[in-house]
Design a protein around this motif. Structure first.
Motif, PDB file in Angstrom:
ATOM      1  N   UNK A  98      39.542  39.313  55.415  1.00 33.75           N
ATOM      2  CA  UNK A  98      39.381  38.218  54.465  1.00 33.75           C
ATOM      3  C   UNK A  98      38.258  38.608  53.512  1.00 33.75           C
ATOM      4  N   UNK A  99      38.519  38.482  52.241  1.00 32.39           N
ATOM      5  CA  UNK A  99      37.511  38.810  51.236  1.00 32.39           C
ATOM      6  C   UNK A  99      37.226  37.555  50.415  1.00 32.39           C
ATOM      7  N   UNK A 100      35.997  37.083  50.508  1.00 37.69           N
ATOM      8  CA  UNK A 100      35.602  35.876  49.791  1.00 37.69           C
ATOM      9  C   UNK A 100      34.789  36.259  48.554  1.00 37.69           C
ATOM     10  N   UNK A 101      35.249  35.804  47.401  1.00 36.09           N
ATOM     11  CA  UNK A 101      34.548  36.043  46.141  1.00 36.09           C
ATOM     12  C   UNK A 101      33.938  34.716  45.707  1.00 36.09           C
ATOM     13  N   UNK A 102      32.621  34.670  45.663  1.00 39.34           N
ATOM     14  CA  UNK A 102      31.928  33.434  45.322  1.00 39.34           C
ATOM     15  C   UNK A 102      31.255  33.564  43.974  1.00 39.34           C
ATOM     16  N   UNK A 103      31.558  32.638  43.083  1.00 38.19           N
ATOM     17  CA  UNK A 103      30.885  32.614  41.791  1.00 38.19           C
ATOM     18  C   UNK A 103      31.132  33.854  40.955  1.00 38.19           C
ATOM     19  N   UNK A 104      32.289  34.487  41.148  1.00 36.54           N
ATOM     20  CA  UNK A 104      32.570  35.710  40.400  1.00 36.54           C
ATOM     21  C   UNK A 104      32.770  35.386  38.925  1.00 36.54           C
ATOM     22  N   UNK A 105      32.125  36.140  38.089  1.00 34.50           N
ATOM     23  CA  UNK A 105      32.154  35.862  36.658  1.00 34.50           C
ATOM     24  C   UNK A 105      32.568  37.103  35.894  1.00 34.50           C
ATOM     25  N   UNK A 106      33.601  37.003  35.061  1.00 33.21           N
ATOM     26  CA  UNK A 106      33.920  38.111  34.160  1.00 33.21           C
ATOM     27  C   UNK A 106      32.940  38.118  32.994  1.00 33.21           C
ATOM     28  N   UNK A 107      32.763  39.278  32.350  1.00 35.80           N
ATOM     29  CA  UNK A 107      31.764  39.382  31.281  1.00 35.80           C
ATOM     30  C   UNK A 107      32.154  38.533  30.082  1.00 35.80           C
ATOM     31  N   UNK A 108      33.437  38.343  29.842  1.00 36.84           N
ATOM     32  CA  UNK A 108      33.916  37.379  28.853  1.00 36.84           C
ATOM     33  C   UNK A 108      35.342  37.035  29.230  1.00 36.84           C
ATOM     34  N   UNK A 109      35.832  35.951  28.689  1.00 37.46           N
ATOM     35  CA  UNK A 109      37.158  35.512  29.116  1.00 37.46           C
ATOM     36  C   UNK A 109      38.038  35.153  27.924  1.00 37.46           C
ATOM     37  N   UNK A 110      39.313  35.314  28.147  1.00 35.81           N
ATOM     38  CA  UNK A 110      40.316  34.778  27.251  1.00 35.81           C
ATOM     39  C   UNK A 110      41.279  33.988  28.112  1.00 35.81           C
ATOM     40  N   UNK A 111      42.281  33.421  27.509  1.00 37.26           N
ATOM     41  CA  UNK A 111      43.177  32.578  28.298  1.00 37.26           C
ATOM     42  C   UNK A 111      44.015  33.377  29.285  1.00 37.26           C
ATOM     43  N   UNK A 112      44.051  34.690  29.114  1.00 34.47           N
ATOM     44  CA  UNK A 112      44.883  35.500  30.003  1.00 34.47           C
ATOM     45  C   UNK A 112      44.066  36.407  30.909  1.00 34.47           C
ATOM     46  N   UNK A 113      42.805  36.105  31.106  1.00 37.81           N
ATOM     47  CA  UNK A 113      41.981  36.964  31.951  1.00 37.81           C
ATOM     48  C   UNK A 113      42.417  36.868  33.405  1.00 37.81           C
ATOM     49  N   UNK A 114      42.372  38.005  34.085  1.00 36.06           N
ATOM     50  CA  UNK A 114      42.716  38.028  35.505  1.00 36.06           C
ATOM     51  C   UNK A 114      41.761  38.957  36.242  1.00 36.06           C
ATOM     52  N   UNK A 115      41.675  38.777  37.531  1.00 38.50           N
ATOM     53  CA  UNK A 115      41.125  39.796  38.415  1.00 38.50           C
ATOM     54  C   UNK A 115      42.313  40.442  39.098  1.00 38.50           C
ATOM     55  N   UNK A 116      42.293  41.758  39.166  1.00 37.81           N
ATOM     56  CA  UNK A 116      43.423  42.468  39.753  1.00 37.81           C
ATOM     57  C   UNK A 116      43.000  43.191  41.021  1.00 37.81           C
ATOM     58  N   UNK A 117      43.994  43.501  41.841  1.00 35.66           N
ATOM     59  CA  UNK A 117      43.740  44.077  43.159  1.00 35.66           C
ATOM     60  C   UNK A 117      44.555  45.357  43.325  1.00 35.66           C
ATOM     61  N   UNK A 118      43.887  46.404  43.795  1.00 32.34           N
ATOM     62  CA  UNK A 118      44.585  47.624  44.214  1.00 32.34           C
ATOM     63  C   UNK A 118      44.035  48.061  45.563  1.00 32.34           C
ATOM     64  N   UNK A 119      44.790  48.959  46.191  1.00 31.52           N
ATOM     65  CA  UNK A 119      44.352  49.498  47.475  1.00 31.52           C
ATOM     66  C   UNK A 119      44.249  51.020  47.390  1.00 31.52           C
TER      67      UNK A 119
END
Lengths: 229, 81
Positions: A98-119
């Motif tokens: 389980x990976x908990x991300x708390x208060x994660x903030x991108x440096x700037x955002x647009x309406x289509x911003x995402x966080x992505x995951x790879x392994x």
């Protein structure tokens, strides 16, 4: 009038027949004098086992092995300045993470911003993902929306559940639950999405990186927990 | 200024390969959004199924279609899609 006496004073002159049933009370037993062999347990003890109540067994108690379990904090990564990605090792010995991300903030955002995951730093096209109404394959396992609207306050709480990463016989999957917060402090846009790696590869790490909007993650805490096999 | 990354809790610099990969990822994502972003935007803008059913019940199919059409127009398909 009777007087309590030390056993040593009685010598061998007392037998069990002299004692009424149920006459030995807790007070008559010296401290630290009831050991395992004095308990009526249905089986022999095994080191590490725990005593369990089993009403159907002799004495109502049985030594039993406890199932492995529990959750272990494996690592914590705290981001305090802009980074392009966060890679976290997935150690062996766990059935799920389980990976908990708390208060994660991108440096700037647009309406289509995402966080992505790879392994395992695999940037090929072996991934698939689903947000319920939209399914696709591509080069990452999950694109977690981190903007609900333009008033998004660069703050997001995400819980990722990763299964199959250390099992060579199954695909690695990831489920994401996320909650966003707006500039006015209200919670908004809770959502669940899922995805995975379309292969039976054992994964060595998980990589989190932003797509769209800002190129960096500017803050937040990443806590990885492992669940026992 | 060189971009950085965290690897197992250690702050380090991104390599040229990392940066090239990041640029390629973002270019591919931008293309994906250009082609299909309207789907996400529409999905986020549509009322919930419960609210849509309530709209149909109280206002009829035509009123419901007008509301859905307004969302579609606000988030149009890109040209040639």
């Amino acid at each position: 009038m009777t007087r309590a006496r030390d056993l040593a004073d009685l010598g061998s002159g007392i037998t069990s027949g002299d004692l009424a049933d149920d006459s030995i009370t807790t007070a008559k037993i010296a401290d630290a004098n009831v050991n395992e062999s004095k308990l009526q347990v249905s089986n022999a003890p095994v080191n590490g086992y725990a005593l369990t109540a089993q009403s159907g067994n002799t004495g109502g108690m049985t030594w039993a092995e406890m199932a492995a379990g529990g959750t272990t904090l494996i690592s914590t990564t705290t981001v305090t300045s802009n980074v392009g990605s966060v890679a976290i090792a997935l150690p062996t010995g766990y059935g799920a993470f389980e990976l908990f991300l708390e208060g994660v903030a991108p440096s700037s955002t647009g309406v289509s911003s995402t966080l992505s995951v790879r392994f395992s730093s695999d940037n090929g096209s072996s991934y698939y993902q689903s947000s319920g109404s939209y399914n696709s394959s591509g080069s990452n396992a999950a694109q977690i929306p981190i903007t609900a609207a333009n008033d998004f306050n660069n703050e997001v709480y995400i819980a990722l559940t990763i299964q199959g990463a250390k099992n060579s016989g199954v695909r690695t999957t990831v489920f994401s639950e996320q909650l966003l917060m707006t500039t006015t402090g209200e919670f908004r846009s809770a959502a669940v999405i899922g995805g995975g790696y379309n292969g039976d590869t054992v994964m060595t790490n998980i990589l989190i990186f932003p797509l769209g909007g800002g190129l960096d993650i500017s803050g937040g805490t990443f806590r990885l927990y492992g669940r026992a096999v | 200024m060189m971009s950085k990354k965290y690897v197992d809790g250690v702050l380090t610099y991104m390599t040229e390969e990392d940066i090239a990969q990041r640029d390629a990822d973002n270019a591919a994502y931008a293309a994906e959004i250009a082609a299909n972003g309207y789907k996400f935007e529409r999905a986020a803008a549509y009322p919930s199924i419960e609210d849509q059913l309530d709209d149909i019940f109280h206002n009829g199919i035509d009123a419901w279609k007008a509301n859905i059409l307004a969302v579609k127009k606000a988030h149009p398909k890109p040209e040639g899609n």
